[in-house]
Enzyme design. Structure first.
Site, mmCIF file in Angstrom:
data_model
loop_
_atom_site.group_PDB
_atom_site.id
_atom_site.type_symbol
_atom_site.label_atom_id
_atom_site.label_comp_id
_atom_site.label_asym_id
_atom_site.label_seq_id
_atom_site.Cartn_x
_atom_site.Cartn_y
_atom_site.Cartn_z
ATOM 1 N N ASP A 21 0.863 -1.082 0.208
ATOM 2 C CA ASP A 21 0.251 -0.095 0.036
ATOM 3 C C ASP A 21 1.124 1.297 0.064
ATOM 4 O O ASP A 21 2.035 1.319 0.706
ATOM 5 C CB ASP A 21 -0.846 0.085 1.299
ATOM 6 C CG ASP A 21 -2.011 0.852 0.927
ATOM 7 O OD1 ASP A 21 -2.465 1.356 -0.065
ATOM 8 O OD2 ASP A 21 -2.887 1.309 2.229
ATOM 9 N N GLY A 22 0.294 2.445 -0.505
ATOM 10 C CA GLY A 22 0.898 3.631 -0.735
ATOM 11 C C GLY A 22 1.421 4.181 -1.730
ATOM 12 O O GLY A 22 2.203 5.065 -1.932
ATOM 13 N N GLY A 24 0.105 5.573 -4.384
ATOM 14 C CA GLY A 24 -0.682 6.961 -4.552
ATOM 15 C C GLY A 24 -0.002 8.026 -3.740
ATOM 16 O O GLY A 24 0.367 9.034 -4.554
ATOM 17 N N ARG A 25 0.043 7.833 -2.457
ATOM 18 C CA ARG A 25 0.869 8.956 -1.830
ATOM 19 C C ARG A 25 2.178 9.151 -2.169
ATOM 20 O O ARG A 25 2.770 10.140 -2.077
ATOM 21 C CB ARG A 25 0.451 8.478 -0.339
ATOM 22 C CG ARG A 25 -0.904 8.910 0.292
ATOM 23 C CD ARG A 25 -1.106 8.128 1.522
ATOM 24 N NE ARG A 25 -1.369 6.613 1.179
ATOM 25 C CZ ARG A 25 -1.543 5.849 2.156
ATOM 26 N NH1 ARG A 25 -1.221 6.040 3.557
ATOM 27 N NH2 ARG A 25 -1.957 4.429 1.892
ATOM 28 N N SER A 66 -7.579 -5.392 -5.234
ATOM 29 C CA SER A 66 -8.745 -5.908 -4.434
ATOM 30 C C SER A 66 -9.986 -5.716 -5.244
ATOM 31 O O SER A 66 -10.122 -4.908 -6.218
ATOM 32 C CB SER A 66 -8.942 -5.280 -3.303
ATOM 33 O OG SER A 66 -9.398 -3.903 -3.290
ATOM 34 N N ASN A 69 -10.885 -2.364 -5.274
ATOM 35 C CA ASN A 69 -10.226 -1.403 -6.105
ATOM 36 C C ASN A 69 -10.872 -1.235 -7.397
ATOM 37 O O ASN A 69 -10.465 -0.305 -8.116
ATOM 38 C CB ASN A 69 -8.802 -1.974 -6.391
ATOM 39 C CG ASN A 69 -7.881 -1.788 -4.924
ATOM 40 O OD1 ASN A 69 -7.035 -2.554 -4.741
ATOM 41 N ND2 ASN A 69 -8.108 -0.770 -4.300
ATOM 42 N N TRP A 70 -11.754 -1.928 -7.861
ATOM 43 C CA TRP A 70 -12.461 -1.648 -9.350
ATOM 44 C C TRP A 70 -13.539 -0.614 -9.037
ATOM 45 O O TRP A 70 -13.857 0.041 -9.962
ATOM 46 C CB TRP A 70 -13.556 -3.047 -9.203
ATOM 47 C CG TRP A 70 -12.824 -4.259 -10.075
ATOM 48 C CD1 TRP A 70 -12.745 -5.337 -9.360
ATOM 49 C CD2 TRP A 70 -12.155 -4.376 -11.155
ATOM 50 N NE1 TRP A 70 -12.151 -6.282 -10.094
ATOM 51 C CE2 TRP A 70 -11.593 -5.712 -11.228
ATOM 52 C CE3 TRP A 70 -11.793 -3.506 -12.318
ATOM 53 C CZ2 TRP A 70 -10.942 -6.166 -12.326
ATOM 54 C CZ3 TRP A 70 -11.008 -3.961 -13.332
ATOM 55 C CH2 TRP A 70 -10.592 -5.267 -12.980
ATOM 56 N N ARG A 189 2.049 -5.092 6.192
ATOM 57 C CA ARG A 189 1.556 -3.851 5.437
ATOM 58 C C ARG A 189 2.200 -2.537 5.557
ATOM 59 O O ARG A 189 2.571 -2.206 6.673
ATOM 60 C CB ARG A 189 -0.073 -3.667 5.992
ATOM 61 C CG ARG A 189 -0.645 -2.564 4.967
ATOM 62 C CD ARG A 189 -2.232 -2.288 5.664
ATOM 63 N NE ARG A 189 -2.923 -1.546 4.679
ATOM 64 C CZ ARG A 189 -4.091 -1.407 4.033
ATOM 65 N NH1 ARG A 189 -4.872 -2.139 4.700
ATOM 66 N NH2 ARG A 189 -4.535 -0.588 3.356
HETATM 67 C C1 IPE Z 1 -5.476 -2.609 -0.296
HETATM 68 O O1 IPE Z 1 -5.080 -1.377 -0.358
HETATM 69 C C2 IPE Z 1 -5.345 -3.317 -1.217
HETATM 70 C C3 IPE Z 1 -4.168 -3.685 -2.067
HETATM 71 C C4 IPE Z 1 -3.076 -3.329 -1.538
HETATM 72 C C5 IPE Z 1 -4.197 -4.243 -3.337
HETATM 73 P P1 IPE Z 1 -6.084 -0.060 -0.474
HETATM 74 O O2 IPE Z 1 -5.505 1.074 -0.689
HETATM 75 O O3 IPE Z 1 -7.269 -0.594 -1.596
HETATM 76 O O4 IPE Z 1 -6.726 -0.178 0.884
HETATM 77 P P2 IPE Z 1 -7.849 0.763 1.812
HETATM 78 O O5 IPE Z 1 -8.906 1.227 0.920
HETATM 79 O O6 IPE Z 1 -7.048 1.852 1.824
HETATM 80 O O7 IPE Z 1 -8.053 -0.012 2.806
HETATM 81 C C1 IPE Z 2 -1.615 0.327 -3.519
HETATM 82 O O1 IPE Z 2 -1.274 1.712 -3.341
HETATM 83 C C2 IPE Z 2 -1.954 -0.087 -4.750
HETATM 84 C C3 IPE Z 2 -3.260 -0.655 -4.940
HETATM 85 C C4 IPE Z 2 -4.045 -0.823 -3.959
HETATM 86 C C5 IPE Z 2 -3.579 -0.957 -6.441
HETATM 87 P P1 IPE Z 2 -2.597 2.766 -3.288
HETATM 88 O O2 IPE Z 2 -2.970 2.960 -4.819
HETATM 89 O O3 IPE Z 2 -3.755 2.304 -2.671
HETATM 90 O O4 IPE Z 2 -1.928 3.924 -2.822
HETATM 91 P P2 IPE Z 2 -2.408 4.947 -1.695
HETATM 92 O O5 IPE Z 2 -2.775 4.174 -0.684
HETATM 93 O O6 IPE Z 2 -3.490 5.769 -2.229
HETATM 94 O O7 IPE Z 2 -1.302 5.897 -1.212
HETATM 95 MG MG MG Z 3 -3.930 2.300 -0.524
#
Ligand code: IPE
Ligand code: IPE
Ligand code: MG
Length: 248
Positions: A21-22, A24-25, A66, A69-70, A189
């Site tokens: 995770d992370g 995007g940030r 996930s 994520n869709w 995580r």
């Molecule tokens: C969890 O990350 C799913 C994956 C790492 C693929 P998300 O970024 O989607 O989780 P939430 O929505 O913040 O809980």
């Molecule tokens: C995890 O990073 C990748 C996926 C869930 C596909 P994010 O895209 O959730 O990044 P943040 O949490 O928004 O920083």
């Molecule tokens: Mg995320």
């Protein structure tokens, strides 16, 4: 002493799962689009997979996409699917070179057809590899998986192929996406979020949880080593008391 040599080879978890995770940030911090973070995240996937295989971990599960994520903007899900396709194409050779077998867990039917085909090919091409199994969680969510298992089980009961009284935890687990895979002992995580986000709810019943504030694109081999050292310093009691564990 470097981090790697602090790891006790005899007490490695068989299965490590990671919520990556992370992305995007990470990109946002650099004034770049979120998709830039996803691209950078591939390097972390490569490094982590290599580190896990070098150590002798048998199963590595990476939560890549996930079910939920869709719900992201189409632009982003399209970019993620394109990146997935590109990565499978590019990395299958490396997987073979490193003797790593690829598998997926999740609702693969919901992925675009060309990606499904490419995945199936990569799974087939790496099927004979024995050093480590890399499980990619794609279009995965634990509630989907559990409900699916219940549907399959009730179907078998209705057909008279399974008796309700024969159903136990081991039998149930065989209907999950992770059939034949031992439960993860360690779940990592990244990104400083302290939640599970619908990941492996059944399988992590007794997993050790490790959270780091590192964003996924910054995650490197040393970060995996740190998590493993932390894991090895914990006492896993499984409901018993400390004295019992020490006496074992
Ligand atoms: C969890 O990350 C799913 C994956 C790492 C693929 P998300 O970024 O989607 O989780 P939430 O929505 O913040 O809980
Ligand atoms: C995890 O990073 C990748 C996926 C869930 C596909 P994010 O895209 O959730 O990044 P943040 O949490 O928004 O920083
Ligand atoms: Mg995320």
């Amino acid at each position: 002493m470097d981090l790697k040599s602090q790891i006790d080879q005899n007490r490695l978890p068989k299965h490590v799962a990671i919520i990556m995770d992370g992305n995007g940030r990470w990109a946002k911090q650099r004034g770049r689009p979120r998709t830039f973070g996803h691209k950078q995240g591939v390097t972390s996937v490569r490094e982590t997979t290599e580190a896990a295989a070098e150590l002798g971990i048998e199963y590595l599960t990476l939560y890549a996409f996930s079910t939920e994520n869709w719900k992201r903007p189409k632009f982003e899900t399209d970019a993620l699917m394109a990146l997935l396709l590109q990565t499978i194409n590019k990395e299958t050779k490396t997987l073979n070179k490193n003797n790593i077998r690829l598998r997926t867990i999740g609702d693969i039917e919901s992925l675009p057809a060309r990606i499904r085909k490419q995945l199936e090919k990569a799974i087939e091409d790496t099927a004979g590899n024995t050093r480590m199994t890399l499980l990619l969680a794609l279009s995965y969510s634990s509630r989907w998986e559990l409900l699916n298992a219940v549907k399959k089980i009730t179907g078998r009961v209705q057909e008279g192929e399974l008796k309700v009284e024969d159903l136990n935890q081991d039998v149930f687990a065989q209907y999950l996406e992770t059939a034949e895979v031992p439960d993860p002992e360690l779940l990592i995580r990244t990104s400083g979020e302290y939640r599970i986000s619908n990941f492996l709810l059944w399988q992590i019943a007794y997993a050790e949880l490790y959270f780091t504030t590192k964003l996924w694109p910054d995650f490197r081999k040393d970060d995996l080593y740190k998590a493993l050292i932390d894991f090895q310093n914990r006492e896993r009691r499984f409901g018993k008391i400390s004295e019992q564990i020490k006496a074992e």
